[in-house]
Design an enzyme around this catalytic site. Structure first.
Site: not given
Length: 496
Positions: A400, A303, A269, A193
């Site tokens: 982040e 990331c 991850e 997906k």
């Protein structure tokens, strides 16, 4: 991607041709099929806000059909000769490289990154297929005499089974390659997906893999605006035996809870909060160049992006000056325009988050040296930004940023730098710049992260293990260990 529509009569790649050249239905059992009820959703260009096309919007029933297709061929695919799996991957590698221009343009249109970066991502994604084409024929085992001499131990490694793959929007081709490559090499079938913001790259990749000879049902693609509704039933069904996810830590936690029900193997991850440490003895030219790579790759929407810059006091002023000069000069615009380095962020929500983080830091005393504002007009743009005197209680010290913002904080001692770097729940990657060999090794070992960039601003490499510690994830992708995530060890006891 259909080759006959990927180029104009004159042979040049155009925006219209690459979008029209992608099948926009679900890919299930080797066929392109409409979603239940013919539902679709729009894919937009983040640089203009204009709709590029409509793609199929899968329902839970469509997701289950994809799982049915993957489960139906798992046994036969697992029995396929390793060399055959290897050759399929090699052909896919060659096809990706041959179609770099149209695939890169397609990615830029749906995601926003500048064309040179998109070309680099296609090359990076292709390398996963080449790497795992070589790993497919090197799946090994073991033979051992029992300690008492009365028997033998045989150890084999076999495919995990049906796998569920969920990929993010920021690297829509590379993250697919990093998961699909080892799954094919190991002999696993898949339901994947892609992110709803960037489904076109995955649909194009599915067509390329089919052209490369991947049998029907081995790879199934479901695009949807209801990821939870479509994927949770597949996780809880019991036939899938592994989930590999790249995305936020918050979503990763929820997926781990769902996987616990059937005790699925997981690869996660997740988020990052990468510290970038610059010591007094560093080569400042190299440090600034590394900072630009670590911060501005993918417009900061990575990331692995440097999220916190810790610079030793003796060079802090000069480092900030040079970095500000470089960041202020970066051309901004639509990723298809020549020379553009700063493209749009993925959507309005991303711009709002970056703006809020910068404003929070400024309210706490940080100084804006360049940037610090949005751009009027269509698209989701935020100016490349450098902040100094960023306090450790600023939100961007723990969250982040996922945008083109470089916050600088000064430190005095090595212990202070390491303590600040490790003061986070995340641990994906860290960057260290120093010319002192002892310090380089000492600090690299003390940093709580799965990867360290030592005097370099990019760590990703298909031949190296990628992954984090703490709440940045579980498992590793790429490298010689990447295929292990898709294999189970079986021990066979032999009595003599």
């Amino acid at each position: 991607m259909a080759r006959e529509t990927a180029q104009t009569a004159g042979g040049s790649v155009t925006e219209t041709s690459v979008v029209e050249g992608v099948d926009k239905e679900l890919f299930i059992g080797g066929k392109w099929v409409a979603a239940t009820g013919g539902r679709t959703f729009p894919v937009t260009d983040p640089a203009t806000g204009q709709v590029l096309c409509e793609v199929a919007d899968a329902s839970p029933a469509d997701g289950m059909a994809a799982l049915d297709a993957a489960a139906a061929v798992q046994a036969s695919w697992a029995a396929t000769a390793p060399r055959e799996r290897s050759e399929i991957l090699r052909r896919a590698y060659e096809l990706l490289n041959a179609r770099t221009e149209e695939l890169a343009l397609l990615m830029t249109l749906e995601m926003g990154k500048p064309l040179p970066e998109a070309r680099g991502e296609i090359a990076y994604a292709a390398e996963f297929f080449r790497w795992f084409s070589e790993e497919a024929v090197r799946i090994d085992g073991g033979y051992q005499v029992a300690p008492n001499g009365q028997g033998r131990f045989l150890v084999t490694r076999q495919p995990v089974g049906v796998t569920l793959l969920i990929t993010p929007w920021n690297f829509p081709m590379a993250m697919g390659g990093r998961k699909i490559g080892p799954a094919i090499a190991a002999g696993c079938t898949m339901v994947i997906k892609p992110a709803e913001q960037t489904p076109l790259s995955m649909l194009a990749l599915a067509a390329i893999l089919a052209e490369a000879g991947l049998p029907a049902g081995v790879l199934n693609v479901v695009t949807t605006t209801d990821p939870g509704g479509v994927m949770e039933p597949l996780i809880r069904d019991g036939r899938a035996r592994k989930l590999s996810f790249t995305g936020s830590t918050a979503v990763g936690r929820r997926l781990l809870e769902q996987c616990a029900d059937k005790v699925l193997r997981t690869s996660m991850e997740l988020g990052g909060n990468a510290p970038f440490l610059v010591f007094d003895d560093a080569d400042l030219d190299a440090a600034v160049e590394g900072a630009m790579l670590a911060k501005m790759r993918n417009i900061g929407e990575a990331c692995t992006a440097a999220n916190r810059f810790y610079v030793q006091r003796g060079v802090a002023g000069e480092f900030a000056r040079r970095l500000t000069e470089r960041m202020a000069a970066l051309p901004m615009g639509r990723g298809t325009e020549p020379g553009v380095v700063v493209g749009p962020l993925i959507d309005a929500g991303a711009v709002a988050k970056v703006s809020a983080l910068v404003q929070d830091a400024a309210n706490r005393g940080a100084k804006v040296l360049t940037g610090g504002s949005t751009v009027d007009g269509p698209g989701h743009f935020y100016r490349a930004t450098v902040l100094t005197d960023v306090p450790r209680d600023a939100r961007m010290a723990t969250e982040e940023i996922f945008g083109p913002v470089a916050p600088i904080t000064v430190f005095d001692t090595e212990d202070e730098a390491v303590e600040a770097a490790n003061d986070t729940e995340f641990g994906l990657v860290s960057y260290v710049f120093t010319n002192d060999l002892k310090r380089a090794l000492r600090v690299s070992e003390r940093l709580e992260s799965g990867m360290v960039g030592l005097n370099q601003g990019i760590v990703s490499n298909p031949a190296a293990p990628f992954g984090g510690v703490k709440q940045s994830g579980l498992g590793r992708e790429g490298g010689s260990v990447g295929i292990d995530e898709f294999l189970e060890i079986k021990y066979i006891a032999v009595a003599l």
